[in-house]
Motif scaffolding. Sequence first.
Motif, short mmCIF file in Angstrom:
data_model
loop_
_atom_site.label_atom_id
_atom_site.label_comp_id
_atom_site.label_asym_id
_atom_site.label_seq_id
_atom_site.Cartn_x
_atom_site.Cartn_y
_atom_site.Cartn_z
N SER A 112 0.86 -1.17 0.00
CA SER A 112 0.00 0.00 0.00
C SER A 112 0.90 1.23 0.00
CB SER A 112 -0.90 0.00 1.24
OG SER A 112 -1.62 1.21 1.31
N ARG A 113 0.87 1.97 -1.10
CA ARG A 113 1.70 3.16 -1.26
C ARG A 113 3.16 2.88 -0.94
NH1 ARG A 113 -3.26 4.27 -0.70
NH2 ARG A 113 -4.30 6.09 -1.49
N GLY A 114 3.65 1.74 -1.43
CA GLY A 114 5.05 1.36 -1.27
C GLY A 114 5.38 0.63 0.02
N VAL A 115 4.44 0.51 0.93
CA VAL A 115 4.68 -0.16 2.21
C VAL A 115 4.09 -1.56 2.16
CG1 VAL A 115 4.26 -0.09 4.70
CG2 VAL A 115 4.64 2.04 3.44
N SER A 116 4.90 -2.54 2.50
CA SER A 116 4.46 -3.93 2.48
C SER A 116 3.34 -4.17 3.50
CB SER A 116 5.64 -4.84 2.79
OG SER A 116 5.24 -6.19 2.77
N VAL A 117 2.31 -4.89 3.04
CA VAL A 117 1.19 -5.27 3.91
C VAL A 117 1.29 -6.79 4.07
CG1 VAL A 117 -1.32 -5.34 4.16
CG2 VAL A 117 -0.23 -3.38 3.03
N PRO A 118 1.53 -7.26 5.30
CA PRO A 118 1.73 -8.70 5.49
C PRO A 118 0.44 -9.50 5.28
CG PRO A 118 1.79 -7.57 7.61
CD PRO A 118 1.67 -6.52 6.55
N ILE A 119 0.54 -10.54 4.45
CA ILE A 119 -0.55 -11.50 4.29
C ILE A 119 0.09 -12.88 4.11
CG2 ILE A 119 -2.24 -9.90 3.32
CD1 ILE A 119 -1.67 -11.03 0.57
N GLY A 120 -0.66 -13.90 4.42
CA GLY A 120 -0.15 -15.27 4.30
C GLY A 120 -0.02 -15.72 2.86
N SER A 121 0.68 -16.82 2.66
CA SER A 121 0.94 -17.29 1.30
C SER A 121 -0.33 -17.77 0.59
CB SER A 121 1.99 -18.40 1.30
OG SER A 121 1.52 -19.53 2.00
#
Length: 178
Positions: free
Chosen positions: A26-35
């Motif tokens: 989101s706007r260059g920032v990683s958003v953690p989600i599972g595989s």
Amino acid sequence: MVEQGLRAVYESNGWEIDLAQRELRSRGVSVPIGSRTFEILEILVRSGGELVKKRDLIDQVWPVATVEENTLHFHISAIRKALGADRELLKTVSGRGYRLLGIWTVRPATGPGHLLYPKESASAQPLASTNLPQPASALIGRTAEVEEISRLVRAHRLVTLTGAGRHRQDTARARGRS
């Protein structure tokens, strides 16, 4: 359009879905989600806004397992949570399936660590952290090996270590023989 063999980055309204890095940003920032959640998101974004049936998602994400719809619902909820205020991008078509809304543009995945760059450039960019636990104690004399394994784990979904550990001198001799 991006060539079939290359991994793409899909962009829409500040969101990026990077297929090469398997990362939602989101706007260059990683958003953690599972595989598994990422796999569902990848299928939805590749569908180009078309409806993806629940059964098709389940069959593609879990091809050899028997999975109930509630498992799919769990991962859909995780996508909505990751999207936060933009959760309406993921539309449920009641009883049928899901579609990812928005105008998603596709660009080749370029930059360090992507398939279009030489492998040597992958180390130029700091790599994402891993979900590995912190070591219980320090490894003495294995700094280079730990760094190499850490780099591999950050760059690849699966890393297999086999065989007995070797001393640094043995490793150097083994490399010299090949």
